[in-house]
Design a protein around this motif. Structure first.
Motif, PDB file in Angstrom:
ATOM      1  N   HIS A  57       0.804  -1.224   0.000  1.00 23.68           N
ATOM      2  CA  HIS A  57       0.000   0.000   0.000  1.00 23.68           C
ATOM      3  C   HIS A  57       0.841   1.280   0.000  1.00 23.68           C
ATOM      4  O   HIS A  57       0.389   2.339   0.416  1.00 23.68           O
ATOM      5  N   ARG A  58       2.065   1.172  -0.493  1.00 23.21           N
ATOM      6  CA  ARG A  58       2.864   2.379  -0.726  1.00 23.21           C
ATOM      7  C   ARG A  58       2.705   2.809  -2.180  1.00 23.21           C
ATOM      8  O   ARG A  58       2.660   1.968  -3.066  1.00 23.21           O
ATOM      9  N   HIS A  59       2.698   4.112  -2.373  1.00 17.59           N
ATOM     10  CA  HIS A  59       2.731   4.597  -3.757  1.00 17.59           C
ATOM     11  C   HIS A  59       4.121   4.334  -4.336  1.00 17.59           C
ATOM     12  O   HIS A  59       5.103   4.291  -3.600  1.00 17.59           O
ATOM     13  N   ASP A  60       4.181   4.205  -5.641  1.00 21.88           N
ATOM     14  CA  ASP A  60       5.452   3.891  -6.314  1.00 21.88           C
ATOM     15  C   ASP A  60       6.600   4.769  -5.821  1.00 21.88           C
ATOM     16  O   ASP A  60       7.665   4.285  -5.494  1.00 21.88           O
ATOM     17  N   HIS A  61       6.355   6.079  -5.769  1.00 19.74           N
ATOM     18  CA  HIS A  61       7.459   6.993  -5.452  1.00 19.74           C
ATOM     19  C   HIS A  61       7.836   6.959  -3.980  1.00 19.74           C
ATOM     20  O   HIS A  61       8.850   7.517  -3.593  1.00 19.74           O
ATOM     21  N   ASP A  62       7.007   6.346  -3.129  1.00 13.74           N
ATOM     22  CA  ASP A  62       7.316   6.261  -1.699  1.00 13.74           C
ATOM     23  C   ASP A  62       8.025   4.965  -1.329  1.00 13.74           C
ATOM     24  O   ASP A  62       8.332   4.742  -0.159  1.00 13.74           O
ATOM     25  N   LEU A  63       8.267   4.088  -2.307  1.00 14.58           N
ATOM     26  CA  LEU A  63       8.961   2.831  -2.013  1.00 14.58           C
ATOM     27  C   LEU A  63      10.421   3.117  -1.668  1.00 14.58           C
ATOM     28  O   LEU A  63      10.994   4.092  -2.131  1.00 14.58           O
ATOM     29  N   PRO A  64      11.031   2.226  -0.867  1.00 12.70           N
ATOM     30  CA  PRO A  64      12.457   2.426  -0.581  1.00 12.70           C
ATOM     31  C   PRO A  64      13.340   2.097  -1.787  1.00 12.70           C
ATOM     32  O   PRO A  64      14.536   2.344  -1.765  1.00 12.70           O
ATOM     33  N   PHE A  65      12.763   1.481  -2.831  1.00  7.25           N
ATOM     34  CA  PHE A  65      13.526   1.094  -4.025  1.00  7.25           C
ATOM     35  C   PHE A  65      12.898   1.751  -5.255  1.00  7.25           C
ATOM     36  O   PHE A  65      11.840   2.365  -5.160  1.00  7.25           O
ATOM     37  N   VAL A  66      13.515   1.558  -6.400  1.00  6.99           N
ATOM     38  CA  VAL A  66      12.945   2.088  -7.633  1.00  6.99           C
ATOM     39  C   VAL A  66      11.685   1.309  -8.001  1.00  6.99           C
ATOM     40  O   VAL A  66      10.642   1.877  -8.311  1.00  6.99           O
ATOM     41  N   ASP A  67      11.808  -0.033  -7.940  1.00 13.10           N
ATOM     42  CA  ASP A  67      10.690  -0.889  -8.350  1.00 13.10           C
ATOM     43  C   ASP A  67      10.018  -1.509  -7.135  1.00 13.10           C
ATOM     44  O   ASP A  67      10.602  -1.571  -6.056  1.00 13.10           O
ATOM     45  N   ARG A  68       8.798  -1.960  -7.308  1.00 12.92           N
ATOM     46  CA  ARG A  68       8.146  -2.700  -6.241  1.00 12.92           C
ATOM     47  C   ARG A  68       8.791  -4.087  -6.196  1.00 12.92           C
ATOM     48  O   ARG A  68       9.142  -4.627  -7.246  1.00 12.92           O
ATOM     49  N   PRO A  69       8.996  -4.663  -5.007  1.00 19.43           N
ATOM     50  CA  PRO A  69       9.609  -5.995  -4.982  1.00 19.43           C
ATOM     51  C   PRO A  69       8.846  -6.935  -5.934  1.00 19.43           C
ATOM     52  O   PRO A  69       7.612  -6.971  -5.897  1.00 19.43           O
ATOM     53  N   PRO A  70       9.554  -7.686  -6.800  1.00 14.80           N
ATOM     54  CA  PRO A  70       8.866  -8.508  -7.803  1.00 14.80           C
ATOM     55  C   PRO A  70       7.838  -9.469  -7.201  1.00 14.80           C
ATOM     56  O   PRO A  70       6.810  -9.735  -7.821  1.00 14.80           O
ATOM     57  N   SER A  71       8.092  -9.956  -5.980  1.00 14.12           N
ATOM     58  CA  SER A  71       7.119 -10.868  -5.372  1.00 14.12           C
ATOM     59  C   SER A  71       5.797 -10.148  -5.100  1.00 14.12           C
ATOM     60  O   SER A  71       4.715 -10.700  -5.334  1.00 14.12           O
ATOM     61  N   ILE A  72       5.882  -8.917  -4.642  1.00 15.48           N
ATOM     62  CA  ILE A  72       4.657  -8.138  -4.380  1.00 15.48           C
ATOM     63  C   ILE A  72       3.968  -7.828  -5.703  1.00 15.48           C
ATOM     64  O   ILE A  72       2.754  -7.933  -5.841  1.00 15.48           O
ATOM     65  N   ALA A  73       4.792  -7.491  -6.696  1.00 16.10           N
ATOM     66  CA  ALA A  73       4.222  -7.184  -8.006  1.00 16.10           C
ATOM     67  C   ALA A  73       3.507  -8.403  -8.571  1.00 16.10           C
ATOM     68  O   ALA A  73       2.454  -8.297  -9.201  1.00 16.10           O
ATOM     69  N   ALA A  74       4.069  -9.605  -8.317  1.00 15.21           N
ATOM     70  CA  ALA A  74       3.471 -10.826  -8.868  1.00 15.21           C
ATOM     71  C   ALA A  74       2.218 -11.236  -8.099  1.00 15.21           C
ATOM     72  O   ALA A  74       1.238 -11.670  -8.697  1.00 15.21           O
ATOM     73  N   PHE A  75       2.242 -11.110  -6.782  1.00  9.91           N
ATOM     74  CA  PHE A  75       1.136 -11.645  -5.988  1.00  9.91           C
ATOM     75  C   PHE A  75       0.017 -10.637  -5.766  1.00  9.91           C
ATOM     76  O   PHE A  75      -1.145 -10.999  -5.675  1.00  9.91           O
ATOM     77  N   VAL A  76       0.396  -9.368  -5.612  1.00  9.08           N
ATOM     78  CA  VAL A  76      -0.628  -8.350  -5.372  1.00  9.08           C
ATOM     79  C   VAL A  76      -0.921  -7.586  -6.663  1.00  9.08           C
ATOM     80  O   VAL A  76      -2.005  -7.059  -6.849  1.00  9.08           O
ATOM     81  N   GLY A  77       0.046  -7.578  -7.548  1.00  4.86           N
ATOM     82  CA  GLY A  77      -0.161  -6.872  -8.806  1.00  4.86           C
ATOM     83  C   GLY A  77       0.061  -5.387  -8.639  1.00  4.86           C
ATOM     84  O   GLY A  77      -0.781  -4.580  -8.996  1.00  4.86           O
ATOM     85  N   GLY A  78       1.185  -5.009  -8.027  1.00  5.18           N
ATOM     86  CA  GLY A  78       1.478  -3.590  -7.856  1.00  5.18           C
ATOM     87  C   GLY A  78       0.837  -3.071  -6.589  1.00  5.18           C
ATOM     88  O   GLY A  78       0.877  -3.714  -5.547  1.00  5.18           O
ATOM     89  N   GLU A  79       0.259  -1.890  -6.678  1.00  2.88           N
ATOM     90  CA  GLU A  79      -0.329  -1.258  -5.495  1.00  2.88           C
ATOM     91  C   GLU A  79      -1.602  -1.997  -5.076  1.00  2.88           C
ATOM     92  O   GLU A  79      -2.335  -2.503  -5.915  1.00  2.88           O
ATOM     93  N   ALA A  80      -1.849  -2.017  -3.762  1.00  2.39           N
ATOM     94  CA  ALA A  80      -2.958  -2.813  -3.225  1.00  2.39           C
ATOM     95  C   ALA A  80      -4.288  -2.087  -3.349  1.00  2.39           C
ATOM     96  O   ALA A  80      -5.042  -1.946  -2.395  1.00  2.39           O
TER      97      ALA A  80
END
Lengths: 315, 470
Positions: free
Chosen positions: B197-220
């Motif tokens: 539930h973080r916005h893209d620009h508020d993540l500690p990294f450039v990309d969302r962790p791939p596992s979160i991207a795969a299971f949640v599909g990006g932002e919740a």
């Protein structure tokens, strides 16, 4: 849901209810939460035996960068009164915590939200509000607690705020306030005499937080190590600052405890001056346990530094 | 002086026996002197009066001037402008330059996102991307509620890189409910896990962790209603329950996220989180989340078609009170388990080679460590792992009902690992540059090297909410 689970849940709810009611009993005193330790010290004097008071931040912290700890949330949830410095001093952490605390009493604008800056005439109110000037405080410099006259305004505002919330204790708050102010008045006279040699002494500090103090005791603020409030210095800025200090004859460099010692020492060495570590809140150094300690410690340490650097005036 | 010499003269006269003459001379002199004094006094009085009149005049003038100024200011402040009730506004600009040897692994879903690349729809090669220009607006609605909205424009690769506008969040939140309750409704990032539930620009990294991207599909993201409760305990304990149309991209529950559906077709979510201070400088945060989508087709179809996503998260922080602003350490991670019965390839319930409906589970998660070297510099390292769910099934384990093998049709393992190193530089609180390197080792596709340079800036009142805290 099975019956066993339902029973367990009821058990848990019951235990929680018991727990919270026992907490309520323990808190027969008025529970006051303050953002900073100076406010806690003064509130304790004004509230006396009627209150228990707790400060969220500790004196050694960077007051502008206090981490948003979830453990603050239950405290704010139970708080009957919240005392803050105001002038956006705590803007980076208190609004998020208050909005999570689910305590309508202490929402901004309600009587449980006591902003002690209300009586203060703010200094350094920016005339040009732009982020190019750094992370500035749009309402003015919030470090008025370092001026003992600021302490008077803080105490008065807390007394008024507490009276507004608990009018039945008006007499006690008023008596406590009177006692505190009498002591403060006597101290201020002492401090004025004590600080006479500081008059005209020029200094720089890491962050722009000694404005009110300097104005009270006639010191001259020449600049800050920070490029702009909240912005770390660039190499060019430091060169310019040292040059400026040499021209102006500045020998005193104030370092607040939450800033690193490296740059202040380098600068002091370049101008042949002294670094003095000064707390900006109660508890900033171990010796400073009360608000009176804070002012007295700062005057004493500044005197020592000014004398050692040979810039102190005659008594 | 004059009077004293006169007295002295008098004394001398008396002393020389001229006493009888003296009173007459003295009386005459005294009378004229008194007369003079009177005159002088009157003159002075007149002068005083004149001065007083002048002072009064000047003072009145000055007071009038000050009053005029004050009144003007007061009048100005009394005028109401429609804009006075403008909410707090901020704009985040997030732009990324990247080079990828291969694009990341494919999204294992069915539905609209199926086949899309995880995290980023952008192809391999060198690229500049305006990931988002995000407008955040918030204000109190009335004494009982506040509201906020996040409107995001991001460059759309499918539309010649023109920015497309999307409402990421628009929600109403109560502020005065009793019993420590808060209700949030509208479109919002659901309270599931931490980084979902973080916005893209508020993540500690450039990309969302791939596992979160795969299971949640990006932002919740969800459209729905959330009730959250703060336990009246001395330590922090918070629970929330949400019902919404989806969670994130939610590609595995087999139900359209846009149409109305039976109540069982909604997604139900819950989260419990707590926090402990070990001491002043060390603290730990723990949380558990669940999202359940008991699909309506569960009833109509023979298959077990529902989806359940379970998450555990932790965060350890060393943040010394005295100097945490310039030196601190964060170690955090999330572990997810996703189990679902939808067939991503053929639609409908998933079946094994004997035609029996099965559910297939997959694990995923990440862990990262970030060290703050100074107020400005923060290097970090991240490891991410997840299993793909979309491989054709080979055999079902008769005891668990789960696929016995995680090998896909080509005999590769479906594990996906990503190693990430990054360095963030904060010139100020409102600007950030980040360099990141990803090494992806993917079971079913070519491995990839990715380089990112992210530049982010915030205009306006960018203050972090409680759930976006560091």
């Amino acid at each position: 849901m099975t019956l066993v689970w339902r029973n367990r849940l009821w058990g848990l709810a019951f235990a929680l209810a018991l727990f919270s009611s026992s907490m309520a009993r323990a808190e027969e005193k008025i529970y006051v939460v303050t953002t900073l330790p100076d406010l806690a010290d003064i509130a304790a004097r004004v509230g006396g035996d009627l209150i228990t008071v707790e400060s969220l931040a500790k004196g050694i912290e960077d007051p502008h960068g206090v981490p948003i700890k979830p453990s603050f949330v239950p405290k704010l949830n139970r708080a009957q009164v919240l005392v803050i410095m105001g002038l956006e001093y705590e803007h980076s952490w208190i609004p998020a915590l208050v909005s999570e605390a689910r305590n309508p009493k202490i929402l901004k604008g309600n009587i449980g939200y006591i902003d002690v800056s209300l009586k203060v005439t703010p200094k350094e109110v920016p005339t040009d509000l732009s982020r190019a000037k750094g992370e500035l405080h749009p309402a003015g410099n919030p470090h008025f607690n370092l001026d003992p006259e600021g302490g008077r305004l803080i105490a008065q505002t807390i007394a008024e705020g507490l009276t507004l919330n608990f009018p039945q204790h008006r007499a006690t708050f008023e008596a406590n306030l009177k006692a505190f102010l009498a002591q403060l008045d006597a101290k201020i006279q002492e401090w004025k005499v004590m600080a006479r040699p500081l008059s005209g002494v020029k200094f720089v500090s890491y962050h722009q937080d000694f404005t009110y103090f300097a104005d009270r005791f006639g010191m001259e603020y020449v600049g800050t190590i920070e490029l702009k409030p909240g912005i770390e210095p660039t190499a060019g800025h430091l060169v310019e600052l040292v040059q400026n200090m040499k021209t102006e004859g500045v020998k005193v460099v104030i370092r607040e405890p939450h800033f690193s010692e490296k740059v202040p020492s380098q600068i002091a060495a370049q101008v042949g001056g002294k670094v003095v570590k000064l707390p900006i809140m109660v508890g900033g150094v171990p010796e400073v346990k009360t608000y009176f300690d804070l002012i007295e410690y700062n005057i004493r340490e500044l005197l020592k530094a000014a004398q050692a650097a040979g810039v102190a005036g005659k008594v | 002086m004059h009077a004293r010499s006169r007295a002295l003269a008098l004394l001398i006269v008396f002393a020389f026996g001229l006493g009888p003459l003296a009173p007459a001379v003295f009386a005459e002199e005294k009378a004229s002197e008194l007369e003079n004094l009177k005159k002088q006094m009157l003159q002075m009085e007149e002068q005083f009066r004149q001065l007083q009149r002048q002072i009064d005049k000047l003072e009145t003038k000055k007071i009038q001037e000050v009053e005029a100024k004050a009144n003007a200011a007061l009048d100005a402040s009394k005028k109401t402008f429609a804009s006075q009730f403008n909410p707090a506004i901020s704009l985040g600009i997030d732009t990324i330059g990247s080079y990828k040897s291969n694009a990341q692994g494919f999204n294992p879903g069915n539905g609209p996102q199926a086949g899309a690349r995880i995290n980023n729809t952008r192809p391999a090669g060198a690229d500049f991307n305006l990931r988002s220009a995000e407008l955040f607006i918030s204000a109190d609605v009335d004494p009982f509620t506040r509201a906020y909205a996040t409107i995001n424009a991001s460059a759309d690769a499918a539309n010649n890189d023109e920015a497309t506008l999307a409402v990421e969040e628009a929600a109403i939140v109560t502020t005065r409910l009793p019993y420590n309750l808060t209700v949030r409704g509208g479109r919002f990032f659901a309270d599931f896990g931490v980084l979902p539930h973080r916005h893209d620009h508020d993540l500690p990294f450039v990309d969302r962790p791939p596992s979160i991207a795969a299971f949640v599909g990006g932002e919740a993201q969800t459209n729905g209603v959330e009730v959250s409760w703060l336990a009246p305990t001395p330590f922090f304990l918070r629970a929330s329950g949400t019902v919404g149309n989806k969670l994130g991209a939610d590609f595995r529950d087999g139900v359209s996220n846009v149409n109305s559906r039976p109540i069982k077709g909604l997604t139900y979510m819950g989260r419990l989180q707590t926090y402990f201070d070990i001491n002043d400088d060390n603290n730990v945060e723990l949380g558990g989340s669940i999202a359940e989508a008991p699909n309506a087709e569960d009833v109509t179809n023979t298959g077990r078609f529902e989806r359940r996503l379970v998450g555990m998260d932790f965060k350890y922080r060393w943040y010394p009170l005295g100097y945490g602003v310039r030196q601190s350490l964060t170690i955090a991670g999330e572990l997810l388990h996703d189990i679902g019965g939808a067939d991503p390839v053929n639609g409908g319930p998933r079946r094994d080679i004997f035609g029996n409906p099965v559910r297939q589970g997959a694990w995923g998660g990440y862990v990262y460590a970030e060290y703050r070297l100074s107020k400005q510099w923060r290097p970090g390292f991240r490891f991410d792992y997840f299993q793909l769910q979309s491989e054709p099934l080979l055999v079902t384990n008769p005891f668990t009902g789960l696929p016995a093998s995680t090998l896909n049709a080509t005999g590769h393992r479906t594990d996906n690992r990503t190693w990430t190193a990054y360095l963030t530089w904060f010139p100020s609180e409102f600007q950030r540059l980040r360099l990141q390197y990803n090494r992806s080792d993917r079971g079913n596709a070519q491995d990839a090297n990715e380089f990112f340079l992210q530049w982010t800036a915030f205009l306006g009142s960018h203050s972090h909410g409680f759930s976006e805290r560091e």
